[in-house]
Design an enzyme around this catalytic site. Sequence first.
Site, short mmCIF file in Angstrom:
data_model
loop_
_atom_site.label_atom_id
_atom_site.label_comp_id
_atom_site.label_asym_id
_atom_site.label_seq_id
_atom_site.Cartn_x
_atom_site.Cartn_y
_atom_site.Cartn_z
CG ASN A 5 -0.39 -0.15 2.50
OD1 ASN A 5 0.78 -0.49 2.62
ND2 ASN A 5 -1.16 0.11 3.53
CD GLU A 61 5.26 -0.73 12.69
OE1 GLU A 61 4.07 -0.42 12.88
OE2 GLU A 61 6.14 -0.54 13.53
CB CYS A 73 -1.98 -0.17 8.70
SG CYS A 73 -0.83 1.21 8.78
CD GLU A 133 -5.87 -4.83 8.07
OE1 GLU A 133 -5.38 -5.96 7.86
OE2 GLU A 133 -5.18 -3.81 8.20
P1 NAP Z 1 1.05 -9.14 3.06
O1 NAP Z 1 0.31 -9.90 2.06
O2 NAP Z 1 1.17 -9.69 4.43
O3 NAP Z 1 2.50 -8.88 2.45
C1 NAP Z 1 3.42 -8.03 3.09
C2 NAP Z 1 4.81 -8.48 2.75
O4 NAP Z 1 5.09 -9.71 3.43
C3 NAP Z 1 4.99 -8.77 1.25
O5 NAP Z 1 6.28 -8.37 0.87
C4 NAP Z 1 4.87 -10.28 1.22
O6 NAP Z 1 5.48 -10.86 0.11
C5 NAP Z 1 5.60 -10.63 2.50
N1 NAP Z 1 5.36 -11.98 2.95
C6 NAP Z 1 4.24 -12.71 2.89
N2 NAP Z 1 4.45 -13.93 3.44
C7 NAP Z 1 5.74 -13.95 3.86
C8 NAP Z 1 6.56 -14.91 4.51
N3 NAP Z 1 6.10 -16.12 4.85
N4 NAP Z 1 7.83 -14.59 4.79
C9 NAP Z 1 8.33 -13.38 4.45
N5 NAP Z 1 7.60 -12.43 3.82
C10 NAP Z 1 6.32 -12.71 3.54
O7 NAP Z 1 0.45 -7.66 3.25
P2 NAP Z 1 0.02 -6.63 2.11
O8 NAP Z 1 -1.24 -7.16 1.52
O9 NAP Z 1 1.14 -6.30 1.20
O10 NAP Z 1 -0.25 -5.33 2.95
C11 NAP Z 1 -1.46 -5.11 3.59
C12 NAP Z 1 -1.33 -5.35 5.08
O11 NAP Z 1 -0.26 -4.56 5.59
C13 NAP Z 1 -2.55 -4.95 5.84
O12 NAP Z 1 -2.85 -5.93 6.80
C14 NAP Z 1 -2.13 -3.65 6.51
O13 NAP Z 1 -2.83 -3.35 7.68
C15 NAP Z 1 -0.70 -3.91 6.77
N6 NAP Z 1 0.04 -2.63 6.94
C16 NAP Z 1 0.46 -2.28 8.18
C17 NAP Z 1 1.12 -1.07 8.39
C18 NAP Z 1 1.59 -0.68 9.76
O14 NAP Z 1 2.37 0.27 9.85
N7 NAP Z 1 1.17 -1.33 10.82
C19 NAP Z 1 1.37 -0.22 7.31
C20 NAP Z 1 0.93 -0.60 6.04
C21 NAP Z 1 0.27 -1.83 5.87
P3 NAP Z 1 4.59 -11.29 -1.17
O15 NAP Z 1 3.96 -10.03 -1.64
O16 NAP Z 1 5.61 -11.86 -2.08
O17 NAP Z 1 3.61 -12.30 -0.66
#
Ligand code: NAP
Length: 477
Positions: free
Chosen positions: A157, A254, A288, A382
């Site tokens: 995002n 995060e 988020c 969420e």
């Molecule tokens: P996501 O699907 O969990 O992916 C995030 C990152 O993690 C991607 O680079 C993904 O790689 C990687 N990943 C997934 N499985 C992994 C594993 N087993 N080992 C290592 N890396 C792995 O999340 P998203 O859809 O990109 O982002 C949305 C989420 O992020 C929402 O839940 C949002 O709330 C959260 N977020 C939190 C914050 C905060 O500051 N708290 C800020 C922004 C977003 P791949 O893409 O290759 O699967």
Amino acid sequence: MTTDDVPREHRLFIDGERRDVSDSIAVRDLAEGAPLGAVSAAGEAEAEAALAAAQRAKRPMRETTVVERAAWLEAIAERIESDRDRLAETIVREAGKPIGSARGEVGLAAERFRRAAAEVRDRTGEYREGSTEGHEGWRALVKHEPVGTVLCVGPYNYPLSTVAYQVAPALAAGNSVVLKPSSKTPISAGLLTELATEAVDLPDGALNYVPGRGSVIGDTLAGDDRVNAIAMTGSSAAGERIARQSGIVELHLELGGNAPAIIFPDADLENAAGACTAGSLKFAGQRCSAVSRVLAHESVHDEMVERLDATMEGWEPGDLFEESTTLGPLIDESQAEWVEELVEDAVESGARVVRGGDRDGVFFEPTLLAEVPHDARIVHEEQFGPVAAVTTFGDETGALEIANGGEYALDAAVFTTDHDRALRVAERVDAGAVRINGAPSHGLGDVPFGGNKASGIGREGIGTTIEAFSRKKSIIL
Ligand code: NAP
């Protein structure tokens, strides 16, 4: 925008060199609804090569001075700014963000590098003297060292500014970096790596760009002993998996959020409605910190719904390159289906659809749900979509029960003109950050930010992260 110089291909960058591999990840152009390009996909061998390169770079990085690293960060910031159009266009296309927000993200990324330079210049170490009887004349130096290698895992995002939030403090502290971007938006991070390595002469292996599917290389990266710290932003499920793999490292996760905005009867409702609308709809709710739940006192629920309905007017999807466009698509079909599922569940549970509720492919209508029952899934899960779900509470205790009831505890907002109540609720709400009379926002990274419970572990912030990705060594004289 007419420029069309978004890189269509991006190769791995490991140990100071571009690398070709046969596997690739296709990236969609959300502005055109067409393919955008492809990024090389690292497999286990490339993940291993990146870890080895980062390991070799630990020593040359440790031997750099603060002055040298601060100059690098400033040069990278300048380079980001001079290439701002190309970066903004990349974000528009791969993340589906309207151009105004994309430009803002580029500015934020540059500022984060600049700020990391300023913060690290202030870290000059300590001189200590014995202060207890028997320790008179005892003297020590406390110096900062890098932790070693930081694994940075980015979300989709904020594909540039979040990556900057991880990489700038990691480099500032003198660490080598293995950067794994989101597979949905890997190009922005690739372009950042290209610009950074063109702008400054980093030691080989100091910054490695390793796009690849988390399901394929995630465990190899997160579970490797050569990694000393992990900065990961993403979903709670992926964060939990990384935490299980990582062993004894400095962990910054995060993760997901489900921010409540608690509206008391004495609040300025016009201000609250404006803040909640922007908080819910900005970047189609894919933040988020988005206001996902509006908890309105039962005496102001109807007025709040009316005001939200009015302020949502004008938030319509449009051409992402039009300056006036405020709303874009969701990242992909499965995200749109997820939002639809939660909205349908809320309606089946008894919520009233005031506006929106439908989708056209990846575009979800700005949606306002009223009288949402407390047991509807959207109150606890969420959603990451452009939906304001309004529910009610009877008193302060009831508001806190709903706010604190779920597994997420990242962000919250309190709207009231009663100063004491604002502070009381802010102290009792379970969240890493609480905004009073405004939608959650943390700006550049001046304040520590992060979540409790399933929303993560550790606190992020430019200075906070430099501190976390450094360790202290005491030299007793
Ligand atoms: P996501 O699907 O969990 O992916 C995030 C990152 O993690 C991607 O680079 C993904 O790689 C990687 N990943 C997934 N499985 C992994 C594993 N087993 N080992 C290592 N890396 C792995 O999340 P998203 O859809 O990109 O982002 C949305 C989420 O992020 C929402 O839940 C949002 O709330 C959260 N977020 C939190 C914050 C905060 O500051 N708290 C800020 C922004 C977003 P791949 O893409 O290759 O699967």
